[in-house]
Scaffold this active site. Structure first.
Site, PDB file in Angstrom:
ATOM      1  N   ILE A 205       3.050  10.215  19.524  1.00 42.78           N
ATOM      2  CA  ILE A 205       3.531  10.274  21.006  1.00 42.78           C
ATOM      3  C   ILE A 205       2.983   9.230  21.819  1.00 42.78           C
ATOM      4  CG2 ILE A 205       3.743  12.092  22.696  1.00 42.78           C
ATOM      5  CD1 ILE A 205       4.519  14.204  20.164  1.00 42.78           C
TER       6      ILE A 205
ATOM      7  N   GLU B  73     -16.282  23.915   4.094  1.00 44.49           N
ATOM      8  CA  GLU B  73     -15.856  25.561   3.728  1.00 44.49           C
ATOM      9  C   GLU B  73     -14.798  25.459   2.835  1.00 44.49           C
ATOM     10  OE1 GLU B  73     -18.779  27.328   5.607  1.00 44.49           O
ATOM     11  OE2 GLU B  73     -17.006  28.329   5.574  1.00 44.49           O
ATOM     12  N   GLY B  74     -14.854  24.794   1.920  1.00 43.91           N
ATOM     13  CA  GLY B  74     -13.826  24.594   0.811  1.00 43.91           C
ATOM     14  C   GLY B  74     -12.692  23.580   1.149  1.00 43.91           C
TER      15      GLY B  74
ATOM     16  N   ARG C  84       5.272   9.880  30.707  1.00 46.53           N
ATOM     17  CA  ARG C  84       5.553   8.482  30.403  1.00 46.53           C
ATOM     18  C   ARG C  84       7.023   8.140  30.198  1.00 46.53           C
ATOM     19  NH1 ARG C  84       3.811   3.369  29.151  1.00 46.53           N
ATOM     20  NH2 ARG C  84       4.478   2.377  27.468  1.00 46.53           N
TER      21      ARG C  84
END
Ligand SMILES: Cc1cc2nc3c(=O)[nH]c(=O)nc-3n(C[C@H](O)[C@H](O)[C@H](O)COP(=O)(O)OP(=O)(O)OC[C@H]3O[C@@H](n4cnc5c(N)ncnc54)[C@H](O)[C@@H]3O)c2cc1C
Length: 409
Positions: free
Chosen positions: A363, A389-390, A293
């Site tokens: 970005i 999972e926590g 870009r």
């Protein structure tokens, strides 16, 4: 021979691991990634992709068992990173059964493992799923307050389950459900056990299916249990062992939570590896974009502001991978997690995934914010890793308690 001698220090994965990595990567690149956008939009379980994975042996008990037992500990982290690099929602549909399978494999009797774990996977021709149902509407982080009850009917040698589970991955569409229930509520988590609910058991049904922010190809739903009757032998680990555990708990012997905590330390690196796959995918996309870009007559990667973002993204990903690999190796080598290194790995990798995917959007600018480019989906997908999972807060609690030895609340 000590475990250190058996597995000398090296950061170079061996040939077996490299082969698994390349094989899973190929599947992720050729099958998973091209299907990612479609299944994210459909918000449905991608059965055809799971079938493809089953056909090549990737969705199979054999693959999961081989990787769990792989001697360096890197089998699962390396495979999961590649699969989730392909797409997190589809990948979770492929590995979600693993949670239910692992819960039976870890504490079940050999007969239970042999009879029920294969039924969670089905066959390559008839693919099936497993679901692990612990969370409830009022018991998420606080698993000790589970209200689903299991009552033993001695006359019939059956367990009777009643309650509502929520957030269950594959809940209601699985062949086999593993349900955590309270037998003796007065003993908190020590009075709980897991139960195997066989296919087509009357009284178990799916409740609400959730529409989610990310990992939308993965099915998440409530599971409602109304007078679900299962044979007495389907308490995971067997009734005799459970009765012994309860007797110890009643005598006041404090075995509370120790085994469960250690199990979490060994499984959390795998969740970290999932997050890592998403982070790496977003980083690679942003890197390529930054090198192509142009604005103000220059590639945007030539602007220090963008290059520094990429430098930080790459640094954090590599740091997270080292922590995931360390914890996975510790688990395999049987080390104690004195500083909760498994939780550290999951915390670091999940927070990294959220940060890196957000930076990737930045970005890409306006393009990054649209559904025309994949980093928007990756950012939505990444957030789950700081929750299930926590949560990140729970990981910090566990690490904080481990390092200070204080009862931090
Ligand atoms: C997509 C998805 C899939 C899931 N799959 C499964 C599954 O297959 N099986 C299953 O059993 N569960 C599953 N879960 C449930 C998941 O594990 C829980 O959502 C998670 O444990 C958090 O519980 P909660 O949502 O009730 O949040 P809560 O526990 O209500 O937490 C809310 C907030 O309070 C914070 N908090 C809570 N307690 C403390 C504390 N002591 N100190 C500091 N902060 C605290 C949390 O960190 C969080 O920020 C899934 C969830 C999702 C979203």
């Amino acid at each position: 021979m000590t475990s250190a001698e058996a597995a000398p220090f090296s950061l170079e994965p061996g040939e077996d691991i490299r082969q698994v990595r390349d094989w899973v990567h190929e599947f992720a690149r050729d099958v998973v990634r091209p299907a990612a956008e479609e299944w994210d939009e459909r918000e449905e379980t991608p059965w055809p992709i799971i079938q493809e994975a089953a056909k090549i042996g990737l969705y199979s008990l054999d693959f999961f068992a081989t990787q769990w037992l792989e001697p360096t500990g890197l089998g699962i982290p390396v495979a999961f990173e590649e699969l989730f690099w392909g797409d997190a929602g589809i990948a979770l549909s492929i590995v979600g059964t693993g949670l239910a399978a692992a819960s039976v494999a870890a504490t079940g009797t050999p007969e239970q493992v042999g009879e029920w774990v294969p039924q969670m996977f089905g066959t390559a021709d008839e693919v099936k799923l497993g679901a692990f149902c612990a969370s409830e509407p009022d018991a998420g982080s606080d698993v000790g307050s589970i209200r689903t009850r299991a009552v033993y009917d001695e006359a019939k040698d059956e367990w009777v389950l009643n309650g509502t589970k929520t957030w269950a991955t594959n809940g209601g569409i699985a062949n086999v459900h593993v349900v955590v229930a309270s037998v003796y509520p007065e003993l908190g988590s020590r009075g709980q056990a897991s139960f195997i609910v066989p296919p087509d058991t009357p009284g178990l049904r799916q409740g609400q299916k959730f529409r989610k922010h990310g990992i939308r190809a993965s099915h998440t739903a409530e599971v409602i249990l109304e007078d679900v009757r299962i044979p007495g032998r389907l308490i995971v680990g067997g009734k005799e062992r459970f009765d012994e555990r309860i007797a110890r708990a009643r005598e006041g012997k404090r075995t509370k939570g120790q085994a469960a905590l250690k199990t979490f330390e060994t499984t959390r690196p795998a969740v970290g590896a999932m997050a890592l796959g998403v982070a790496r995918a977003a980083y690679e996309y942003a890197l390529q974009y930054a090198c192509e870009r142009e604005q103000f007559g220059k590639k945007i990667g030539e602007f220090q502001a963008i290059a520094f973002k990429l430098a930080d993204m790459k640094t954090r990903i590599d740091a997270a991978r080292l922590m995931v690999w360390r914890a996975a190796w510790m688990a395999r080598a049987g080390h104690d997690f004195a500083n909760a290194e498994g939780s550290m790995a999951k915390l670091m990798a999940s927070e990294t995934a959220v940060h890196v995917t957000e930076e990737a959007i930045q970005i890409l600018g306006g393009n990054g914010y649209t559904r025309e480019y994949p980093v928007e989906r990756m950012h939505r997908d990444s957030k789950i890793f700081t929750i299930f999972e926590g949560t990140s807060e729970i990981q910090r609690l566990v690490i904080g308690r481990a390092v200070t030895g204080l009862p931090i609340r």
